[in-house]
Write a protein that holds these residues in place. Structure first.
Motif, PDB file in Angstrom:
ATOM      1  N   GLU A   1      28.093  14.151 -13.502  1.00  0.00           N
ATOM      2  CA  GLU A   1      27.030  15.160 -13.497  1.00  0.00           C
ATOM      3  C   GLU A   1      27.635  16.556 -13.610  1.00  0.00           C
ATOM      4  N   GLN A   2      27.109  17.350 -14.526  1.00  0.00           N
ATOM      5  CA  GLN A   2      27.671  18.673 -14.820  1.00  0.00           C
ATOM      6  C   GLN A   2      26.995  19.760 -13.982  1.00  0.00           C
ATOM      7  N   PHE A   3      27.814  20.723 -13.547  1.00  0.00           N
ATOM      8  CA  PHE A   3      27.323  21.895 -12.832  1.00  0.00           C
ATOM      9  C   PHE A   3      27.907  23.146 -13.479  1.00  0.00           C
ATOM     10  N   ALA A   4      27.320  24.273 -13.167  1.00  0.00           N
ATOM     11  CA  ALA A   4      27.821  25.545 -13.706  1.00  0.00           C
ATOM     12  C   ALA A   4      27.851  26.597 -12.606  1.00  0.00           C
ATOM     13  N   ILE A   5      28.898  27.412 -12.630  1.00  0.00           N
ATOM     14  CA  ILE A   5      28.974  28.579 -11.753  1.00  0.00           C
ATOM     15  C   ILE A   5      28.672  29.801 -12.613  1.00  0.00           C
ATOM     16  N   LYS A   6      27.625  30.524 -12.277  1.00  0.00           N
ATOM     17  CA  LYS A   6      27.132  31.610 -13.129  1.00  0.00           C
ATOM     18  C   LYS A   6      27.937  32.897 -12.900  1.00  0.00           C
ATOM     19  N   PHE A   7      29.149  32.929 -13.406  1.00  0.00           N
ATOM     20  CA  PHE A   7      29.957  34.146 -13.307  1.00  0.00           C
ATOM     21  C   PHE A   7      29.382  35.267 -14.177  1.00  0.00           C
ATOM     22  N   SER A   8      28.660  34.880 -15.223  1.00  0.00           N
ATOM     23  CA  SER A   8      28.085  35.887 -16.124  1.00  0.00           C
ATOM     24  C   SER A   8      27.042  36.745 -15.423  1.00  0.00           C
ATOM     25  N   SER A   9      26.428  36.208 -14.357  1.00  0.00           N
ATOM     26  CA  SER A   9      25.454  37.005 -13.609  1.00  0.00           C
ATOM     27  C   SER A   9      26.133  38.052 -12.728  1.00  0.00           C
ATOM     28  N   ILE A  10      27.423  37.812 -12.426  1.00  0.00           N
ATOM     29  CA  ILE A  10      28.191  38.787 -11.644  1.00  0.00           C
ATOM     30  C   ILE A  10      28.660  39.928 -12.542  1.00  0.00           C
ATOM     31  N   SER A  11      29.205  39.543 -13.714  1.00  0.00           N
ATOM     32  CA  SER A  11      29.689  40.542 -14.664  1.00  0.00           C
ATOM     33  C   SER A  11      29.654  39.937 -16.058  1.00  0.00           C
ATOM     34  N   SER A  12      29.275  40.753 -17.031  1.00  0.00           N
ATOM     35  CA  SER A  12      29.235  40.269 -18.419  1.00  0.00           C
ATOM     36  C   SER A  12      30.638  40.033 -18.981  1.00  0.00           C
TER      37      SER A  12
ATOM     38  N   ALA B   1      42.139   9.203 -12.548  1.00  0.00           N
ATOM     39  CA  ALA B   1      41.419   8.323 -13.468  1.00  0.00           C
ATOM     40  C   ALA B   1      39.924   8.640 -13.482  1.00  0.00           C
ATOM     41  N   VAL B   2      39.359   8.919 -12.313  1.00  0.00           N
ATOM     42  CA  VAL B   2      37.939   9.250 -12.230  1.00  0.00           C
ATOM     43  C   VAL B   2      37.661  10.598 -12.891  1.00  0.00           C
ATOM     44  N   GLN B   3      38.581  11.554 -12.712  1.00  0.00           N
ATOM     45  CA  GLN B   3      38.381  12.905 -13.248  1.00  0.00           C
ATOM     46  C   GLN B   3      38.534  12.938 -14.762  1.00  0.00           C
ATOM     47  N   TYR B   4      39.580  12.302 -15.282  1.00  0.00           N
ATOM     48  CA  TYR B   4      39.904  12.450 -16.708  1.00  0.00           C
ATOM     49  C   TYR B   4      39.525  11.236 -17.550  1.00  0.00           C
ATOM     50  N   GLY B   5      39.159  10.123 -16.921  1.00  0.00           N
ATOM     51  CA  GLY B   5      38.527   9.029 -17.647  1.00  0.00           C
ATOM     52  C   GLY B   5      39.433   7.998 -18.271  1.00  0.00           C
ATOM     53  N   THR B   6      40.614   8.378 -18.742  1.00  0.00           N
ATOM     54  CA  THR B   6      41.491   7.414 -19.410  1.00  0.00           C
ATOM     55  C   THR B   6      42.894   7.468 -18.815  1.00  0.00           C
ATOM     56  N   ILE B   7      43.542   6.311 -18.792  1.00  0.00           N
ATOM     57  CA  ILE B   7      44.914   6.227 -18.283  1.00  0.00           C
ATOM     58  C   ILE B   7      45.709   5.303 -19.184  1.00  0.00           C
TER      59      ILE B   7
ATOM     60  N   THR C   1      30.957  16.615 -11.063  1.00  0.00           N
ATOM     61  CA  THR C   1      30.980  16.213  -9.653  1.00  0.00           C
ATOM     62  C   THR C   1      32.350  15.698  -9.255  1.00  0.00           C
ATOM     63  N   SER C   2      33.014  15.003 -10.196  1.00  0.00           N
ATOM     64  CA  SER C   2      34.331  14.444  -9.904  1.00  0.00           C
ATOM     65  C   SER C   2      35.347  15.542  -9.587  1.00  0.00           C
ATOM     66  N   THR C   3      35.161  16.729 -10.167  1.00  0.00           N
ATOM     67  CA  THR C   3      36.077  17.842  -9.882  1.00  0.00           C
ATOM     68  C   THR C   3      35.955  18.272  -8.427  1.00  0.00           C
ATOM     69  N   ILE C   4      34.711  18.346  -7.934  1.00  0.00           N
ATOM     70  CA  ILE C   4      34.499  18.702  -6.531  1.00  0.00           C
ATOM     71  C   ILE C   4      35.117  17.653  -5.614  1.00  0.00           C
TER      72      ILE C   4
END
Length: 328
Positions: free
Chosen positions: A147-158, A236-242, A167-170
């Protein structure tokens, strides 16, 4: 140029932290063994790779039996991490018992050659079991936590673009942080940790103080290998292939991270891994821009190793290591 670098910086930080976390945990295995035996365990990268294969095989088996659909995915991952950690931990103990302990009083070069031999043995063993053929087969695990998420840094500064992560990154970053905190607590606050530090400082004196040196060394290999195997599953979970060869280059970079932070220094290995991951991702995103198109992202490894060489020229003990005065 600066504007373009700033645009990609948020994504570089997210990807660099994920990759650096993996380097950091693998580097812990190198630095723990070196701190006690002054041995570079070059088989540690292959233990990481073996852990990745064990974890993926378990996930595939659980999927085929319908268990993965019947339980929460995070619970299944925790189960796989625990089982893989135990198996790779005992694998590390077995390697130390058969390949390193008989050579403990031999010249260090002989032990180093033994470590390289174990590395190739594990690599070819996994390749044989999985019937791997280079370029034709890569084991792919079940799709999890995508599942993909986004951190809206663009709302802080252009000046910044948004950063995207799965989710696997978290899960990867949280798991690695917990492993690092747990290891740091174990080494610095427990009786066995005190014994490990005593053996690292002076093995002969520790044995005279009724510390079982062989047990302490076996425990060190168990912990380092268990952490490496668990990290293989997370990779393996994060990058998918080994494939059976991932342990070589990742192990080499993790060793570089351990040297960068200060070989033998646990907290230095953690910091060195994070730094190396961030440097590598920064190079992958911006090296072409910085060099005017002369070098592309494929030269990111050269960039990381060049930084290491520069650090070692001016601070040979690493960024967080302490210079040791040789007693005559």
């Amino acid at each position: 140029m600066l504007a373009e670098i700033l645009q990609t910086l948020p994504q570089v930080l997210v990807d660099g932290l994920a990759l650096g976390a993996i380097y950091a945990v693998i580097a812990l295995g190198y630095t723990m063994v070196y701190g006690i035996l002054e041995l570079i365990n070059f088989a540690h990268g292959e233990i990481f790779m073996t852990g990745a294969f064990i974890g993926v095989a378990m996930l595939i088996l659980m999927t085929g039996m319908g268990w993965l659909a019947a339980m929460p995915a995070i619970l299944a991952l925790i189960l796989v991490l625990v089982v893989t950690s135990i198996l790779t931990g005992f694998m590390g103990v077995g390697i130390e018992r058969m390949a390193y302990r008989p050579l403990r009083n031999s010249p260090k070069l002989i032990t180093l050659i033994s470590a390289i031999g174990v590395s190739f043995l594990l690599q070819d063993l996994v390749r044989f079991i999985t019937e791997y053929k280079r370029g034709n087969y890569i084991l792919t695990g079940p799709s999890m936590f995508n599942e993909q998420f986004a951190i809206k840094f663009s709302s802080i500064s252009s000046s910044f673009s948004d950063a995207f992560f799965k989710t696997s990154t978290i899960i990867l970053i949280i798991s690695v942080v917990l492993m690092m905190i747990g290891l740091d607590f174990f080494v610095n606050k427990t009786k066995w940790g005190m014994a490990m530090r005593a053996v690292a400082q002076d093995r002969e004196t520790a044995s005279l103080m009724s510390i079982n040196v062989n047990k302490v060394i076996s425990l060190t290999f168990f912990i380092g290998s268990a952490l490496g195997g668990a990290t293989g599953v997370l990779f393996a979970v994060q990058y998918g292939t080994i494939d059976p060869y991932i342990g070589f280059i990742l192990g080499l970079k993790a060793f570089t991270a351990a040297v960068l932070g200060g070989i033998g220094n646990i907290r230095g290995a953690m910091a060195g891994g994070i730094m190396l991951g961030l440097l590598e991702m920064f190079a992958a995103a911006n090296l072409q821009l910085l060099t005017g198109g002369i070098f592309g992202a494929e030269y990111k490894d050269v960039f990381a190793f060049a930084i290491l060489i520069i650090v070692l020229i001016f601070k040979p003990e690493g960024l967080f290591g302490k210079a040791v005065t040789e007693k005559v």
